[in-house]
Design an enzyme around this catalytic site. Structure first.
Site: not given
Ligand code: AQP
Length: 323
Positions: A110, A192, A195
């Protein structure tokens, strides 16, 4: 078993969140004692506008309800409605070696993406450990990206138990629940879905926008008539998670034989995604039209979650000599 998982209100939910996590929330709520929360304390590291954060919290609540999370079966709550979380986080912070956090990939990623290197982002895995340990969770359904954080949760729990727990220990050790076929859902660029990579397909985007976005899925330049390896194609990887069994088999066969173009697969994937969420879209509209019902669910969830959290926090306070 006690199940617990959270999802950040840091923007619209995408199909990676759905397949990697939410789908498992729904399955596990039937036979278990499940707690699911909207992780707004965590979102503070990236959302810096109060109105936006409130909107995202509401949106995640209605998304989860629309997708099938049943507040009669599972406790659905908002993380900051249980301020006990922050107190436990401090107790855990006090026994967490810096080195454990320094090796976390997600922090480094990040910061590399341009997020400021702030303490909240760095200490995020300890807050996450508090989220989980506060509810005596046995199993945590998550995507692969959370595996390292779950290991930290276990390490922190073991360390706290070692320092303060005596023979009985204070915290239950949770295990991750990660399904191989959905552990990492690919985004439009093959990385992957995330966001922060701007490669997502949002669950509740307009159907037209979903169809259009899927068309952007990056593929190689193998011609239509040439055989292709479905196992090496992220587009097919996603298609098979949405398609009906007979469509999946037909497309897989035509990949191997040759004679199917990526354009056709994208069109069919777009349709399959729209169809999968059609009913949820209708249910979502109903929840959105009744914010007072969402508020009721939120308040009831907070009450139940807090009652459970209080007991565990009191155990940790007593063990460490507070109060
Ligand atoms: N691409 C993915 N494949 C499988 N699982 C995923 N998760 C997120 N992206 C994938 C799972 O979704 C749950 C919630 O995630 P979060 O709230 O932690 O969001 P995140 O992982 O931060 O989602 P992003 O889109 O990847 O956000 P950023 O870019 O801000 O880091 C979790 O169980 C996560 O594993």
């Amino acid at each position: 078993m006690r199940i617990l998982s959270g999802i950040q209100p840091s923007g619209p939910l995408h199909i990676g969140n759905y397949l990697g996590a939410i789908q498992q929330y729904i399955t596990l709520q039937d036979e278990n004692d499940a707690y699911y929360f909207v992780a707004d304390y965590h979102a503070l590291t990236s959302v810096r506008d109060a109105a936006t954060l409130r909107k995202y919290v509401f949106d995640v609540l209605v998304d989860l309800l629309a997708l099938g999370l049943d507040p009669e079966k599972a406790v659905l709550f908002v993380q900051s409605d249980v301020p006990e979380t922050v107190e436990l986080s401090w107790l855990l912070t006090s026994v967490t070696p810096m080195g454990w956090l320094e090796k976390c990939v997600s922090y480094k990623d990040k910061v590399q993406q341009g997020l400021p290197a702030e303490h909240g982002l760095f200490a995020y895995p300890v807050l996450q450990a508090a989220d989980i340990l506060l509810y005596d969770a046995d199993l945590v359904p998550v995507g692969q990206d959370q595996k390292q954080h779950l290991e930290i949760t276990r390490d922190v729990a073991e360390r706290f138990n070692h320092v303060y727990g005596g023979k009985k220990g204070v915290f239950r050790l949770p295990k991750p629940y990660i399904l191989d076929n959905v552990a990492v859902i690919p985004g439009l660029d093959g990385r992957k879905m995330s966001k922060s990579y701007n490669n997502t397909i949002e669950i509740f985007e307009e159907p037209g926008a979903i169809r259009k976005k899927v068309k952007k899925f990056v593929t190689d330049s193998t011609p239509v008539e040439a055989p292709k390896d479905p196992d090496a194609c992220p587009l097919f990887g996603l298609f098979k998670l949405f398609a009906k069994a007979e469509d999946r088999d037909e497309v897989e066969r035509r990949y191997r034989e040759g004679g199917i173009g990526y354009g056709e697969v994208k069109t069919r994937l777009g349709e399959a995604i729209v169809e999968r969420f059609a009913e949820a879209r209708e249910r979502r509209a109903e929840w959105v039209a009744h914010p007072e019902r969402v508020a009721e669910v939120r308040a009831a969830g907070a009450q139940k979650a807090r009652a459970t959290a209080r007991k565990v926090l009191d155990r940790a306070r007593a063990a460490s000599g507070l109060g």
